[in-house]
Design a protein around this motif. Sequence first.
Motif, PDB file in Angstrom:
ATOM      1  N   GLY A 133      44.644  41.293   0.369  1.00 33.19           N
ATOM      2  CA  GLY A 133      44.554  40.303   1.431  1.00 33.19           C
ATOM      3  C   GLY A 133      45.475  40.702   2.572  1.00 33.19           C
ATOM      4  N   LEU A 134      45.197  40.259   3.700  1.00 27.36           N
ATOM      5  CA  LEU A 134      44.165  39.348   4.109  1.00 27.36           C
ATOM      6  C   LEU A 134      42.906  40.133   4.459  1.00 27.36           C
ATOM      7  CD1 LEU A 134      43.532  36.334   5.126  1.00 27.36           C
ATOM      8  CD2 LEU A 134      44.305  37.138   7.317  1.00 27.36           C
ATOM      9  N   SER A 135      41.844  40.011   3.620  1.00 26.98           N
ATOM     10  CA  SER A 135      40.549  40.556   3.976  1.00 26.98           C
ATOM     11  C   SER A 135      39.851  39.541   4.857  1.00 26.98           C
ATOM     12  CB  SER A 135      39.713  40.837   2.725  1.00 26.98           C
ATOM     13  OG  SER A 135      40.327  41.831   1.930  1.00 26.98           O
ATOM     14  N   ALA A 136      39.146  40.027   5.891  1.00 31.96           N
ATOM     15  CA  ALA A 136      38.589  39.086   6.860  1.00 31.96           C
ATOM     16  C   ALA A 136      37.460  39.722   7.647  1.00 31.96           C
ATOM     17  CB  ALA A 136      39.682  38.601   7.817  1.00 31.96           C
ATOM     18  N   VAL A 137      36.666  38.856   8.268  1.00 38.15           N
ATOM     19  CA  VAL A 137      35.679  39.267   9.259  1.00 38.15           C
ATOM     20  C   VAL A 137      36.040  38.555  10.556  1.00 38.15           C
ATOM     21  CG1 VAL A 137      33.251  39.222   9.958  1.00 38.15           C
ATOM     22  CG2 VAL A 137      33.870  39.681   7.564  1.00 38.15           C
ATOM     23  N   ALA A 145      53.505  39.877   6.889  1.00 39.13           N
ATOM     24  CA  ALA A 145      53.093  41.197   7.384  1.00 39.13           C
ATOM     25  C   ALA A 145      51.576  41.351   7.418  1.00 39.13           C
ATOM     26  CB  ALA A 145      53.715  42.292   6.534  1.00 39.13           C
ATOM     27  N   ALA A 146      50.910  40.962   6.322  1.00 43.43           N
ATOM     28  CA  ALA A 146      49.455  41.108   6.276  1.00 43.43           C
ATOM     29  C   ALA A 146      48.782  40.230   7.331  1.00 43.43           C
ATOM     30  CB  ALA A 146      48.934  40.763   4.887  1.00 43.43           C
ATOM     31  N   LEU A 147      49.348  39.057   7.587  1.00 44.38           N
ATOM     32  CA  LEU A 147      48.799  38.164   8.615  1.00 44.38           C
ATOM     33  C   LEU A 147      49.023  38.746  10.004  1.00 44.38           C
ATOM     34  CD1 LEU A 147      50.090  34.743   7.186  1.00 44.38           C
ATOM     35  CD2 LEU A 147      47.955  35.930   6.683  1.00 44.38           C
ATOM     36  N   GLN A 148      50.186  39.360  10.215  1.00 47.15           N
ATOM     37  CA  GLN A 148      50.477  40.000  11.494  1.00 47.15           C
ATOM     38  C   GLN A 148      49.542  41.185  11.722  1.00 47.15           C
ATOM     39  OE1 GLN A 148      54.612  40.905  10.952  1.00 47.15           O
ATOM     40  NE2 GLN A 148      55.313  38.847  11.451  1.00 47.15           N
ATOM     41  N   HIS A 149      49.280  41.928  10.655  1.00 46.59           N
ATOM     42  CA  HIS A 149      48.348  43.056  10.741  1.00 46.59           C
ATOM     43  C   HIS A 149      46.970  42.563  11.176  1.00 46.59           C
ATOM     44  CE1 HIS A 149      46.684  46.903   8.559  1.00 46.59           C
ATOM     45  NE2 HIS A 149      46.212  46.762   9.791  1.00 46.59           N
ATOM     46  N   ASN A 150      46.505  41.522  10.540  1.00 49.74           N
ATOM     47  CA  ASN A 150      45.192  40.966  10.870  1.00 49.74           C
ATOM     48  C   ASN A 150      45.149  40.453  12.314  1.00 49.74           C
ATOM     49  OD1 ASN A 150      42.505  40.109   9.588  1.00 49.74           O
ATOM     50  ND2 ASN A 150      43.178  38.214  10.554  1.00 49.74           N
ATOM     51  N   LEU A 151      46.260  39.867  12.761  1.00 49.53           N
ATOM     52  CA  LEU A 151      46.335  39.339  14.126  1.00 49.53           C
ATOM     53  C   LEU A 151      46.173  40.445  15.161  1.00 49.53           C
ATOM     54  CD1 LEU A 151      47.095  37.188  16.283  1.00 49.53           C
ATOM     55  CD2 LEU A 151      49.486  37.777  15.840  1.00 49.53           C
ATOM     56  N   ILE A 152      46.966  41.500  15.042  1.00 48.01           N
ATOM     57  CA  ILE A 152      46.895  42.581  16.025  1.00 48.01           C
ATOM     58  C   ILE A 152      45.522  43.240  15.985  1.00 48.01           C
ATOM     59  CG2 ILE A 152      47.914  44.743  16.797  1.00 48.01           C
ATOM     60  CD1 ILE A 152      50.532  43.902  15.544  1.00 48.01           C
ATOM     61  N   ALA A 153      44.970  43.397  14.769  1.00 46.21           N
ATOM     62  CA  ALA A 153      43.654  44.021  14.642  1.00 46.21           C
ATOM     63  C   ALA A 153      42.578  43.217  15.362  1.00 46.21           C
ATOM     64  CB  ALA A 153      43.304  44.165  13.163  1.00 46.21           C
ATOM     65  N   SER A 154      42.750  41.902  15.442  1.00 45.11           N
ATOM     66  CA  SER A 154      41.754  41.043  16.098  1.00 45.11           C
ATOM     67  C   SER A 154      41.502  41.470  17.533  1.00 45.11           C
ATOM     68  CB  SER A 154      42.221  39.578  16.066  1.00 45.11           C
ATOM     69  OG  SER A 154      42.392  39.119  14.748  1.00 45.11           O
ATOM     70  N   PHE A 155      42.495  42.050  18.173  1.00 46.35           N
ATOM     71  CA  PHE A 155      42.343  42.445  19.573  1.00 46.35           C
ATOM     72  C   PHE A 155      41.440  43.660  19.735  1.00 46.35           C
ATOM     73  CE2 PHE A 155      45.490  39.331  19.932  1.00 46.35           C
ATOM     74  CZ  PHE A 155      45.574  38.939  21.261  1.00 46.35           C
ATOM     75  N   ARG A 156      41.247  44.444  18.664  1.00 44.65           N
ATOM     76  CA  ARG A 156      40.279  45.542  18.738  1.00 44.65           C
ATOM     77  C   ARG A 156      38.862  44.978  18.857  1.00 44.65           C
ATOM     78  NH1 ARG A 156      44.848  46.750  18.218  1.00 44.65           N
ATOM     79  NH2 ARG A 156      44.592  46.227  20.411  1.00 44.65           N
ATOM     80  N   ILE A 160      64.591  34.225  18.958  1.00 46.13           N
ATOM     81  CA  ILE A 160      64.223  33.530  17.713  1.00 46.13           C
ATOM     82  C   ILE A 160      62.833  32.918  17.843  1.00 46.13           C
ATOM     83  CG2 ILE A 160      64.789  31.566  16.236  1.00 46.13           C
ATOM     84  CD1 ILE A 160      67.743  32.127  16.839  1.00 46.13           C
ATOM     85  N   ALA A 161      62.534  32.336  19.011  1.00 44.48           N
ATOM     86  CA  ALA A 161      61.212  31.740  19.245  1.00 44.48           C
ATOM     87  C   ALA A 161      60.117  32.795  19.118  1.00 44.48           C
ATOM     88  CB  ALA A 161      61.165  31.081  20.624  1.00 44.48           C
ATOM     89  N   LEU A 162      60.375  33.994  19.666  1.00 42.21           N
ATOM     90  CA  LEU A 162      59.378  35.053  19.568  1.00 42.21           C
ATOM     91  C   LEU A 162      59.207  35.501  18.115  1.00 42.21           C
ATOM     92  CD1 LEU A 162      57.443  36.924  21.019  1.00 42.21           C
ATOM     93  CD2 LEU A 162      59.327  38.534  21.365  1.00 42.21           C
ATOM     94  N   GLY A 163      60.314  35.611  17.384  1.00 38.40           N
ATOM     95  CA  GLY A 163      60.218  35.966  15.976  1.00 38.40           C
ATOM     96  C   GLY A 163      59.430  34.947  15.178  1.00 38.40           C
ATOM     97  N   LEU A 164      59.672  33.654  15.440  1.00 36.51           N
ATOM     98  CA  LEU A 164      58.935  32.600  14.749  1.00 36.51           C
ATOM     99  C   LEU A 164      57.457  32.630  15.115  1.00 36.51           C
ATOM    100  CD1 LEU A 164      61.452  29.606  15.023  1.00 36.51           C
ATOM    101  CD2 LEU A 164      60.897  30.959  12.989  1.00 36.51           C
ATOM    102  N   ALA A 165      57.161  32.934  16.376  1.00 37.79           N
ATOM    103  CA  ALA A 165      55.761  33.038  16.800  1.00 37.79           C
ATOM    104  C   ALA A 165      55.034  34.102  15.980  1.00 37.79           C
ATOM    105  CB  ALA A 165      55.683  33.371  18.290  1.00 37.79           C
ATOM    106  N   TRP A 166      55.758  35.196  15.677  1.00 38.25           N
ATOM    107  CA  TRP A 166      55.152  36.263  14.893  1.00 38.25           C
ATOM    108  C   TRP A 166      55.011  35.895  13.425  1.00 38.25           C
ATOM    109  CZ3 TRP A 166      52.466  40.506  15.553  1.00 38.25           C
ATOM    110  CH2 TRP A 166      52.358  40.991  16.855  1.00 38.25           C
ATOM    111  N   LEU A 167      55.787  34.942  12.981  1.00 37.76           N
ATOM    112  CA  LEU A 167      55.693  34.494  11.591  1.00 37.76           C
ATOM    113  C   LEU A 167      54.611  33.445  11.391  1.00 37.76           C
ATOM    114  CD1 LEU A 167      59.487  34.268  10.656  1.00 37.76           C
ATOM    115  CD2 LEU A 167      57.869  36.108  10.155  1.00 37.76           C
ATOM    116  N   LEU A 168      54.007  32.978  12.484  1.00 38.55           N
ATOM    117  CA  LEU A 168      52.975  31.942  12.420  1.00 38.55           C
ATOM    118  C   LEU A 168      51.720  32.400  13.153  1.00 38.55           C
ATOM    119  CD1 LEU A 168      55.345  28.963  13.265  1.00 38.55           C
ATOM    120  CD2 LEU A 168      54.344  29.440  11.016  1.00 38.55           C
ATOM    121  N   PRO A 169      51.193  33.576  12.822  1.00 38.03           N
ATOM    122  CA  PRO A 169      50.063  34.119  13.580  1.00 38.03           C
ATOM    123  C   PRO A 169      48.811  33.269  13.463  1.00 38.03           C
ATOM    124  CG  PRO A 169      50.417  35.371  11.571  1.00 38.03           C
ATOM    125  CD  PRO A 169      51.567  34.423  11.696  1.00 38.03           C
ATOM    126  N   HIS A 170      47.964  33.356  14.478  1.00 35.95           N
ATOM    127  CA  HIS A 170      46.695  32.630  14.515  1.00 35.95           C
ATOM    128  C   HIS A 170      46.905  31.119  14.458  1.00 35.95           C
ATOM    129  CE1 HIS A 170      43.462  35.612  14.571  1.00 35.95           C
ATOM    130  NE2 HIS A 170      44.192  36.375  13.772  1.00 35.95           N
TER     131      HIS A 170
END
Length: 499
Positions: free
Chosen positions: A436-440, A410-421, A19-29
């Motif tokens: 959204g989430l559009s970002a630099v 989902a969009a926030l999680q997408h942006n999070l993983i992309a940050s590692f590129r 559950i902690a890991l799931g919540l961590a993924w729901l609160l990215p960045h």
Amino acid sequence: MTKALSPAISLLILSLGGIALGLAWLLPHTILSALLGFTALFALLLPLQNKSNSYLGYFLFGMTANASAFYWLIPTISDFGGYPQTISIALYALFAFYHAGLYLLFLFLFRKLTSRFPSFPIICAFGAWSTAKYIYPEIFPWHFSHTIIELRSLVQVVDLGGSMLATGVMFLIVAIVFQIINYEFKSRTFLINVLILLATLIYGMIRTNHFDLLPATEKKISIVQSEVSIQKSQGVSYLAADPNRYLALSEALVPTNQPDLIIWPETVIVRPVPSNIRSVNESASIPYIENTNLITGSLSFTNEDIHNSAFAILASGDILPPYHKQILMPFGEFMPLAETFPFLADLNPNFAPITPGNEIRIFNLANGIKAVPLICYEDLTPAISREASAQGGNILVNISNDAWFGKSAAALQHNLIASFRAIENRRFLARATNSGLSAVIDPTGQVVAQIPLFTEGLINTKIKLIEERTIFTNFYGSYFWLMVVIISLLMLVCRKAQK
């Protein structure tokens, strides 16, 4: 060694850890995500330390983690795949059940490794985890290290060994905690672990300072995000934006901001255009903005093949050869197993077959910008970004359609993983999505500008064109972890270590 846990307590800890890991993924960045990520990893490893682990417990960890983190799959499967709600829920349950198998494989490998090398439980745990992650097929390539993006100094080692190396740092920190709990302050291993952690932090501070102050050519970029609507074509539902609205927003910002590059999202142009088009004069469907370059998503065709493509339209009106998306989305762009079982395609009313591309493309915009186009899911995996950066790309450009996920994490999680590129290759990453989430994102993984979900808006900012290549980019990328996997598997067939 701490006191052994009872089976019931072990099951409880593992369930709460999931559950902690799931919540961590729901609160990215967020810092809270990092705290929850460490809590989840501690819960994952604690039963191993106490020899109170069970396959049921690790299955529960995987089920609770996936069921809580990716709840948005239910409406996505329903909307994107066109399935009834009951079938969407069933597929979601199957998704969570399948991905829980990763933790069963992890425990199996750990038991095998520790039976041969009992003196190194944490090393065996990390070897087992790395191996399981490498060989177990997953839909979303997530890592524990994605939860600690806000602990800036800890994640900079990603440019050495990718996301898995940063996960290794988390394993190291948990190992230090275990040693403190067990009063092992005077052991040589404790000292070595602390020194490695200090070296990691120092490296992180040096690298962040380097890229924060790096003198490099700067260019102005603009990202446009407009509203989307649901449309239908030949019975297929899709989400699309109004190209005219994008054009109006873009033309309005050019006189005042004078961007070197404007970026629109995926499939803004939904009427397919020829892949061999080379000038805006050849098609009225292709947008043209004077005095600047434009990268936009569009459907295109080659003979009878339909592609999901990215086009670069130069200020001169010339059009560069397009990039065709290589990694397609299941159920929307291709139907899994449909070639073997053709009837499956008939079960999906929203299925619109897309032909994948087969080559990397770099858009050389003649003003120093060498843009690496990535479409949708492609910024979640390292390979394309790494290869294109190694070939000279100096900015990563992702165009996505994330509206299917609604107002979810989902969009926030997408942006999070992309940050590692961005960290892996030390490139600025510009992400344009239609909802959204559009970002630099800067080369240290920090979001420097963004447009919220389902909000019309613009990003106008400067990015640096960085030419230097990282160890990750230039040498081995993720292949280092293949070596770790091979070593771990070789260890499994070695004789049991003598006491």
